[in-house]
Design a protein around this motif. Structure first.
Motif, short mmCIF file in Angstrom:
data_model
loop_
_atom_site.label_atom_id
_atom_site.label_comp_id
_atom_site.label_asym_id
_atom_site.label_seq_id
_atom_site.Cartn_x
_atom_site.Cartn_y
_atom_site.Cartn_z
N PHE A 43 28.35 43.49 29.89
CA PHE A 43 29.47 42.91 30.63
C PHE A 43 29.03 41.62 31.34
N ASP A 100 28.10 38.84 28.59
CA ASP A 100 29.26 38.13 28.06
C ASP A 100 29.63 36.96 28.97
N GLY A 101 29.35 37.11 30.27
CA GLY A 101 29.67 36.05 31.22
C GLY A 101 28.67 34.92 31.25
N ASN A 119 29.28 38.00 38.14
CA ASN A 119 30.22 38.51 37.14
C ASN A 119 31.58 37.87 37.33
N THR A 172 34.28 37.97 35.48
CA THR A 172 35.44 38.81 35.19
C THR A 172 35.89 39.57 36.42
N TYR A 173 34.92 40.15 37.14
CA TYR A 173 35.27 40.87 38.35
C TYR A 173 35.95 39.95 39.37
N TYR A 224 37.69 37.21 38.79
CA TYR A 224 39.05 36.94 38.37
C TYR A 224 39.95 38.13 38.70
N LEU A 225 39.46 39.34 38.45
CA LEU A 225 40.25 40.52 38.79
C LEU A 225 40.53 40.61 40.28
N ARG A 265 40.18 45.21 41.02
CA ARG A 265 39.34 45.84 39.99
C ARG A 265 39.91 47.17 39.52
N ARG A 274 32.17 44.94 24.29
CA ARG A 274 33.27 44.04 23.92
C ARG A 274 33.91 44.40 22.58
#
Length: 237
Positions: free
Chosen positions: A90, A93-94, A202, A204-205, A207-208, A215, A230
């Motif tokens: 995870f 990917d970032g 991270n 993605t976190y 952005y969430l 989250r 993924r």
């Protein structure tokens, strides 16, 4: 999710400006924390490490690629595992595409795991990653930087993780370590972080965190129970 108050655009702007004041407080506090981090003392690395890379054996100094700063992502992948940790993936990917930007600021980023290079290369190809990923299978690097643990440590529930603040129930743990190499070739360990210390890396976190649901990990058996590699999510409709 609790019902939200519905207001006019003008009322929303006022509420948003109040929240922005709190965000600015956090930004200033984060800047102070970053300055304090940069001022931490260093530890000279005198131990020799040899890593397995695509083109043969590499020393810790080699990993810098001629730059003065090295960031090591401690990627959980034990020798007998068939694929890498989904949580570390995870994060990977970032950071997959940021290495050129780091290089422009005199910084190299690599991932290091204890699994043999053949397994790392196979998983890397499966995930479509391009960052440098080295195997520490033949040295004590992971143990020295407290992201791998012996069966005895795990069984004793010793506080071996996150600077002795907690135990860890499996043999591999996540982390990031930073090193500096001076003009004379001396290498220094300048920083490491673990557990929630990895959180800000991270995207993605974060952005969430901007969304109403956040989250959305409440009620799960553990926070990242929802996470998959993924290529293991159901295809989008």
């Amino acid at each position: 999710m609790q019902p939200h108050k519905i207001v006019s655009r003008e009322e929303w702007i006022e509420a948003r400006k109040l929240h922005m004041a709190h965000e600015k407080e956090y930004t200033r506090a984060r800047d102070r924390l970053s300055e304090e981090r940069r001022a931490l003392p260093w530890v000279k690395v005198d131990k020799a490490y040899l890593f397995d890379g695509p083109n043969g054996k590499l020393t810790l100094a080699d990993l810098f690629k001629g730059r003065s700063q090295l960031v090591v992502q401690h990627f959980m992948f034990a020798p007998d595992w068939n694929e890498g940790c989904k949580s570390c993936s995870f994060w990977a990917d970032g950071f997959e595409r940021i290495t050129p930007h780091l290089a422009a600021r005199d910084t190299t980023l690599v991932a290091i795991s204890r699994a043999p290079l053949s397994k790392l290369d196979a998983f890397k190809a499966r995930m479509g990653w391009t960052f440098d990923w080295l195997s520490s299978a033949g040295n004590d690097f992971n143990y020295d930087y407290a992201v791998s643990f012996t069966p005895e440590q795990i069984k004793s529930q010793a506080k071996v993780y996150n600077f002795g603040t907690s135990g860890f129930g499996v043999e591999e743990a996540p982390g990031i370590s930073v090193f500096y190499r001076d003009e004379a070739g001396n290498i220094f360990h300048t920083y490491s972080c673990f557990a929630r210390g990895l959180d800000m890396m991270n995207a993605t976190y974060h952005y969430l965190d901007l969304t109403p649901l956040g989250r959305h990990e409440e009620g799960l058996p553990y926070p990242m129970d929802w996470l998959r590699l993924r290529d293991q999510y159901k295809p989008e409709a």
